[in-house]
Motif scaffolding. Structure first.
Motif, PDB file in Angstrom:
ATOM      1  N   PHE A  94       0.815  -1.109  -0.044  1.00 49.70           N
ATOM      2  CA  PHE A  94       0.171   0.105   0.112  1.00 49.70           C
ATOM      3  C   PHE A  94       0.940   1.040   0.043  1.00 49.70           C
ATOM      4  O   PHE A  94       0.744   2.331  -0.644  1.00 49.70           O
ATOM      5  N   ILE A  95       1.872   1.369   0.871  1.00 51.24           N
ATOM      6  CA  ILE A  95       2.770   2.359   1.034  1.00 51.24           C
ATOM      7  C   ILE A  95       3.644   2.493  -0.428  1.00 51.24           C
ATOM      8  O   ILE A  95       3.567   3.667  -0.953  1.00 51.24           O
ATOM      9  N   SER A  96       4.019   1.435  -1.080  1.00 51.75           N
ATOM     10  CA  SER A  96       4.578   1.576  -2.332  1.00 51.75           C
ATOM     11  C   SER A  96       3.752   2.185  -3.315  1.00 51.75           C
ATOM     12  O   SER A  96       4.223   2.838  -4.416  1.00 51.75           O
ATOM     13  N   PHE A  97       2.551   1.717  -3.434  1.00 54.89           N
ATOM     14  CA  PHE A  97       1.390   2.280  -4.235  1.00 54.89           C
ATOM     15  C   PHE A  97       1.140   3.933  -4.062  1.00 54.89           C
ATOM     16  O   PHE A  97       0.944   4.431  -4.971  1.00 54.89           O
ATOM     17  N   ILE A  98       1.251   3.979  -2.834  1.00 57.48           N
ATOM     18  CA  ILE A  98       0.891   5.647  -2.566  1.00 57.48           C
ATOM     19  C   ILE A  98       2.197   6.365  -3.316  1.00 57.48           C
ATOM     20  O   ILE A  98       1.792   7.476  -3.668  1.00 57.48           O
ATOM     21  N   LEU A  99       3.343   6.071  -3.010  1.00 59.85           N
ATOM     22  CA  LEU A  99       4.387   6.700  -3.165  1.00 59.85           C
ATOM     23  C   LEU A  99       4.501   6.636  -4.890  1.00 59.85           C
ATOM     24  O   LEU A  99       4.926   7.696  -5.410  1.00 59.85           O
ATOM     25  N   VAL A 100       4.199   5.705  -5.581  1.00 58.18           N
ATOM     26  CA  VAL A 100       4.360   5.513  -6.949  1.00 58.18           C
ATOM     27  C   VAL A 100       3.330   6.355  -7.658  1.00 58.18           C
ATOM     28  O   VAL A 100       3.644   7.120  -8.585  1.00 58.18           O
TER      29      VAL A 100
END
Length: 211
Positions: free
Chosen positions: A79-85
């Motif tokens: 989830f964090i990686s999706f928000i960052l991307v």
């Protein structure tokens, strides 16, 4: 939401093709002997940044499709990686947008303003903005690619190409030349996006046929 995924797959494939066109075909035509403000005033600059902005938009929708196909397996890191991307894609679009509608106009009408900005020692605000945008973009795509590999749903080659290309661009630019770094690094990234998008498209298509 599943109806969105095929379009996301096409968007990701298109982004992969566009980034190669931008960096391997359009960028080499820039006259490196010209100053920044002279380059920014050109039609070629407008074309390059316009295609880059379209690429950022396509990546935003493409990454949504990838995440939706993995959301059942997503953990906190995913989830964090999706928000960052997503942030990375958006700030990259903002960066390109500013160069299309502000920097290009300044270069054509008041080039002295850009000369004064470029003359500022250390980092000016234009440099800082670009560094922030590309940092979010690179970190976001590296973490998102790792998340994709961790789930073992997609072949690892796509994410590996993306990560390799993101590292190859600055390394090859420093060791060889900026143009070689841009061409090789972004071609690797583009291939990675294209392969991910293609795989996503056929996975959704096979699931639809099975149903």
């Amino acid at each position: 939401m599943n109806k969105l995924i095929p379009f996301s797959a096409i968007a990701l494939c298109s982004a992969g093709v566009l980034i190669v066109i931008v960096n391997a075909i359009v960028t080499p035509f820039f006259d490196t002997h010209l100053s920044f403000e002279q380059q920014a005033a050109s039609t070629l600059f407008l074309l390059r940044q316009g295609l880059s902005a379209i690429t950022a938009i396509l990546l935003f929708f493409g990454s949504i499709g990838i995440y939706l196909s993995l959301c059942n397996k997503a953990n906190r890191h995913g989830f964090i990686s999706f928000i960052l991307v997503s942030i990375g894609n958006m700030v990259l679009l903002a960066q390109e947008w500013g160069e299309i509608f502000i920097i290009h106009q300044l270069a054509q009408t008041t080039p002295d303003a850009l000369v004064k900005i470029e003359a500022i020692e250390n980092f000016n605000q234009l440099d800082l903005g670009a560094i922030i945008a590309f940092s979010f973009f690179v970190i976001g795509w590296i973490l998102f690619s790792i998340f994709i590999m961790q789930n073992n749903v997609y072949k690892a080659v796509g994410p590996i190409l993306i990560i390799s290309g993101l590292f190859a661009t600055p390394i090859l630019s420093a060791v060889l030349s900026a143009i070689i770094g841009l061409i090789i690094g972004n071609t690797l990234v583009g291939l990675g996006w294209f392969m991910l998008g293609r795989e996503l498209f056929y996975k959704i298509r096979s699931q639809a046929i099975a149903i």
